[in-house]
Design a protein around this motif. Structure first.
Motif, PDB file in Angstrom:
ATOM      1  N   ILE A 122       0.851  -1.197   0.000  1.00  0.00           N
ATOM      2  CA  ILE A 122       0.000   0.000   0.000  1.00  0.00           C
ATOM      3  C   ILE A 122       0.883   1.242   0.000  1.00  0.00           C
ATOM      4  N   ASN A 123       1.908   1.190   0.828  1.00  0.00           N
ATOM      5  CA  ASN A 123       2.814   2.315   0.970  1.00  0.00           C
ATOM      6  C   ASN A 123       3.726   2.474  -0.245  1.00  0.00           C
ATOM      7  N   PHE A 124       4.187   1.326  -0.775  1.00  0.00           N
ATOM      8  CA  PHE A 124       5.103   1.322  -1.921  1.00  0.00           C
ATOM      9  C   PHE A 124       4.480   2.032  -3.118  1.00  0.00           C
ATOM     10  N   ALA A 125       3.170   1.810  -3.318  1.00  0.00           N
ATOM     11  CA  ALA A 125       2.487   2.382  -4.486  1.00  0.00           C
ATOM     12  C   ALA A 125       2.642   3.902  -4.511  1.00  0.00           C
ATOM     13  N   ILE A 126       2.435   4.540  -3.370  1.00  0.00           N
ATOM     14  CA  ILE A 126       2.516   6.009  -3.367  1.00  0.00           C
ATOM     15  C   ILE A 126       3.956   6.469  -3.489  1.00  0.00           C
ATOM     16  N   ASP A 153      -4.555   6.522   1.285  1.00  0.00           N
ATOM     17  CA  ASP A 153      -3.482   5.715   1.854  1.00  0.00           C
ATOM     18  C   ASP A 153      -3.726   5.443   3.335  1.00  0.00           C
ATOM     19  N   VAL A 182       6.224   5.068  -5.231  1.00  0.00           N
ATOM     20  CA  VAL A 182       6.580   4.954  -6.650  1.00  0.00           C
ATOM     21  C   VAL A 182       6.009   6.114  -7.462  1.00  0.00           C
ATOM     22  N   VAL A 183       4.705   6.348  -7.316  1.00  0.00           N
ATOM     23  CA  VAL A 183       4.098   7.346  -8.208  1.00  0.00           C
ATOM     24  C   VAL A 183       4.560   8.762  -7.883  1.00  0.00           C
ATOM     25  N   LEU A 222      -4.517  11.405  -2.160  1.00  0.00           N
ATOM     26  CA  LEU A 222      -3.791  10.141  -2.013  1.00  0.00           C
ATOM     27  C   LEU A 222      -3.516   9.846  -0.541  1.00  0.00           C
ATOM     28  N   SER A 252      10.820  -2.517  -9.570  1.00  0.00           N
ATOM     29  CA  SER A 252       9.515  -2.629 -10.195  1.00  0.00           C
ATOM     30  C   SER A 252       9.292  -4.023 -10.769  1.00  0.00           C
ATOM     31  N   ILE A 281       9.003  -6.492  -7.697  1.00  0.00           N
ATOM     32  CA  ILE A 281       7.781  -6.320  -6.902  1.00  0.00           C
ATOM     33  C   ILE A 281       6.631  -7.014  -7.626  1.00  0.00           C
ATOM     34  N   ILE A 316       7.825   9.654  -9.574  1.00  0.00           N
ATOM     35  CA  ILE A 316       7.836  10.054 -10.986  1.00  0.00           C
ATOM     36  C   ILE A 316       7.996  11.573 -11.084  1.00  0.00           C
TER      37      ILE A 316
END
Lengths: 459, 342
Positions: free
Chosen positions: A60-64, A432, A66-67, A428, A107, A110, A70
């Motif tokens: 859950i934490n990794f997703a934010i 989160d 990553v984005v 987000l 990436s 994961i 960017i």
């Protein structure tokens, strides 16, 4: 409206926000990989359940992380094009290497980790976790190597013809002592952050009399991790203070509200400053302690803000070379205070584990739940010292922040993106926190076979 | 054309964008098709899981393209991203929204929760599919840049007819690429619907492709250098690949169709970069040439360091990404999701 101010707020907001998620990602990746290794070694299903439970929170934490990363890759070009032109010959390489050596690793593995439970052997799956963990650490190194060039530029010379910094030694850039000390400090604080989340969550469940072996194991595991990591944070922090005294004396002087050079120098505990006149109204200090911290000697000299300002003016012309002293001073103290508080928490937890009382010491559980916010705050205070303490420079001693901003981008455009990113990031954050809370409070679940785990984690 | 490090890095950045558009192209397509081919939640889960393990790795090609541009051509990086400011902002917002949506969609069972993330996946895929086309059309065609290498146009400069047509073309091309990918990777209703849709998209894609290639040629025709001749040759190959893709789609040979759409994407990207070379951001301002691989580049030393790094890591990355595709080579079916509780 000055685009510089808006661009600075944008960088501050997007970067601080990103760094709320980064340490948790680095730390949890490592702790989950260790737990999965314990499972593969012992086949004890408790470790599998722990891997899966903490793994869900990790994802859950990794997703934010990553984005929001960017944005980091592109905003130097968007808002700081003059900076990008000036440093690109040196600063771009670590960013590109971070992508090539770290982002691909994270990436790809994961994906293998989330979807590969019933497609990989247990060992391959465990190694995928380790590849993710290595990827997060490698990423931390390269971005900190890039940042180190802003703190302490080395391995370059400014070419008068092109007006930019140009690489003379890549080896110097990657062996920059600021990069390494920041890297080590970051890895330890990442483990500290993740372990605090692990302990707080386990304690929350134990307070509700959920005696699943996973919580008991995780609380002990996390307590030891907190204790060890906080010692690592303290030692690397001490080393960092010495490096900064050497390479950015102004930052250390501001962090201490040390207006005049002292020998021996006292460590300030509480000061009320008078920034206008460059002095403190009140200052409660421990004699000689700063000399010891900054120079490893009881009577070392530590330079003060006023003489450093005079030196800067002599070298770079008239101007204000003093960072916001109050912010840096209090951020520094709060960071250190939290670090020691967490060290105490880890020590108590480790002792309770030793005494086999960690599962039923309720006051410790309550304390642990309250500690959850602390590492996140300390991480932000730490970066505040590092980045606000670097002001007014963007590349220390070479380029001022105000000279780095994009000349062709209007304040209105920066404001639009500032508002856009802030709203999106706010949304987000709500999502989160909702998901972290939901899955943390739902607790350990029972899928035990690889197929069941695979289904629970797929999209 | 002289082969030096600057040319090598122009080539490597071309390769990064080629890989990015080829790979993220189909996961943009899957995202765009989500509301059209995903009749119920199970179908939508099938669709998302066809790209589940790989979309994140696909997107890293973009980050590396950005990082490599910063490292090898910092002036290009600075001019491009400060110049194409608002479109890039929209792309970033879109990529953030869709990335989070992939990860979070399945984390709550409420239909309205999933519906919101489905919207994010659609818009988050559709917007970049369109805007990358707009951006590259403007890069190749040139934009107003002053002597200090700063972009002097505004948002509407970028939204010219040529760029918009290229944007629509990349949108359709990625959508078709995604449909063909779904025909290849999904099973049952999703795969059938994807095949039917691909048949309807194939000819419009080929038509748009020809328009773009001819229009680009006419834009460049006044001043053709050696690599522009190569670009014309590549254009012909694009047309052949597109025709091949159309034939394969019509005959339901999904493997060949995927090769066809993939080759079309690869060759279109190569064509645009060949027209561009040796410029990286030509200027339309009178008397200003703009940025090329020499006046935008890093020093030779930095290019050498980066070359060594690329030589070491690229094969490793390709190795484990290929392995990952092999691990997840099986088709995704509804049965995988209907038997589970969550």
């Amino acid at each position: 409206m000055d685009p510089l101010i808006v661009a600075r707020w944008q960088f501050g907001i997007t970067t601080v926000y990103h760094f709320l998620f980064v340490p948790l990602t680095i730390g949890l990746a490592l702790l989950v990989a260790i737990q999965e290794t314990l499972y593969v070694r012992t086949k004890d299903v408790k470790y599998l359940k722990a891997t899966k439970f903490w793994g869900k929170l990790f994802l859950i934490n990794f997703a934010i992380g990553v984005v929001t990363g960017i944005v980091q890759e592109f905003q130097f070009g968007m808002n700081w094009s003059a900076y990008s032109r000036f440093v690109g010959d040196i600063f771009g390489a670590p960013l590109a290497i971070e992508g090539l050596a770290a982002f691909f690793l994270e990436s790809t593995f994961i994906g293998l980790w989330i979807f590969g439970w019933n497609k990989l052997t247990p060992k391959q799956h465990m190694w995928s976790a380790w590849m993710v963990s290595i990827g997060t650490a490698v990423s931390a190194f390269w971005i900190l190597a890039a940042n180190a060039f802003m703190q302490y530029p080395v391995g370059y010379e400014v070419n008068a013809a092109t007006g930019r910094a140009e690489l003379t030694s890549f080896l110097d850039v990657v062996t920059n002592k600021v990069a390494w000390v920041h890297f080590i400090h970051t890895i330890f604080l990442a483990v500290l952050t993740a372990a605090t989340l692990m302990l707080a969550t386990s304690a929350w469940h134990m307070l509700r009399d959920r005696k699943d072996a996973v919580y008991r194991f995780s609380a002990g595991f996390a307590s030891v991790a907190i204790f060890v990591a906080s010692i690592g944070v303290a030692f690397s922090g001490h080393w960092m203070g010495q490096v900064m005294t050497d390479v950015q004396p102004m930052k250390m002087a501001a962090a201490e509200a040390l207006w005049e050079t002292e020998q021996p120098a006292a460590f300030s505990l509480f000061a009320v400053g008078d920034v206008e006149n460059g002095r403190n109204h009140i200052n409660i200090a421990i004699p000689r302690a700063l000399s010891l911290l900054a120079t490893n000697s009881l009577d070392g000299e530590v330079l003060g803000i006023n003489p450093l300002q005079a030196e800067f003016e002599e070298e770079f012309g008239p101007g204000d070379y003093i960072p916001p002293v109050g912010t840096v001073y209090w951020s520094f103290r709060l960071m250190i205070g939290i670090g020691f508080a967490l060290m105490a928490l880890g020590a108590v937890g480790t002792w309770l584990l030793w005494k086999q009382r960690i599962a039923d010491t309720r006051w410790f559980h309550r304390l642990a739940v309250w500690a959850l916010a602390l590492p996140f705050l300390a991480n932000i205070f730490g970066w505040a010292v590092t980045e606000i303490g670097r002001q007014p420079w963007v590349v220390y001693g070479e380029l001022l922040v105000r000279d780095g901003v994009s000349p062709g981008v209007s304040a209105g455009e920066v404001l639009v993106t500032l508002i856009g990113f802030t709203l999106l990031y706010g949304l987000l954050a709500v999502v989160d926190v909702y998901l972290m809370k939901k899955y943390a409070q739902e607790g350990v679940t029972d899928e035990a076979t690889a197929d069941e785990v695979a289904k629970a984690l797929a999209y | 054309m002289e082969f030096d490090l600057n040319t090598l890095w122009f080539f490597l950045i071309t390769v990064l964008w080629v890989a990015y558009f080829f790979l993220e192209g189909f996961d943009f397509g899957v995202g765009i098709l989500l509301p059209f081919l995903g009749k119920d939640d199970t179908d939508r889960r099938v669709m998302i899981n066809t790209i589940g393990p790989v979309w994140d790795g696909n997107e890293v090609w973009l980050l590396v393209a950005g990082g490599a541009t910063f490292a090898a051509f910092p002036e290009w990086y600075a001019t491009l991203f400060s110049g194409f400011y608002l479109p890039l902002f929209l792309i970033l917002v879109a990529l953030i929204a869709r990335g989070v949506a992939f990860e979070y969609r399945g984390k709550d069972k409420r239909p309205e929760w999933r519906a919101w993330f489905d919207r994010a996946i659609f818009f988050g895929s559709a917007l970049p599919a369109l805007l990358w086309g707009v951006a590259f059309a403007n890069i190749v065609n040139g934009v107003p840049i002053d002597g200090a290498k700063e972009y002097t146009g505004n948002l509407f400069t970028l939204l010219n007819p040529y760029a918009l047509v290229v944007g629509v073309t990349t949108f359709v091309l990625f959508t078709l690429h995604g449909a063909v990918f779904l025909a290849l990777k999904a099973e049952g209703t999703v795969a059938e619907a994807a095949k039917a849709l691909a048949k309807r998209l194939a000819l419009p894609m080929a038509g748009l492709g020809v328009i773009v290639l001819v229009w680009t040629f006419l834009n460049e025709a006044g001043d053709l250098d050696g690599t522009d001749v190569a670009a014309v040759v590549a254009s012909v190959l694009v047309a052949l690949a597109a025709v091949g893709a159309v034939l394969a789609v019509m005959r339901e040979r999904e493997g060949w169709a995927f090769v066809g759409t993939g080759l079309t994407i690869v060759l279109v990207t190569v064509t645009l970069f060949l027209y561009l070379y040796p410029a990286v951001m030509p200027s339309t301002t009178e008397g200003v040439a703009g940025l090329d691989i020499y006046n935008a580049s890093s020093t030779n030393m930095t290019l050498k360091v980066m070359t060594v790094v690329a030589l070491i890591f690229t094969p490793i990355v390709l190795g484990y990404q290929a392995w990952s595709y092999k691990v997840f080579s099986k088709r995704i079916s509804r049965e995988q999701f209907t038997t589970t509780k969550s």
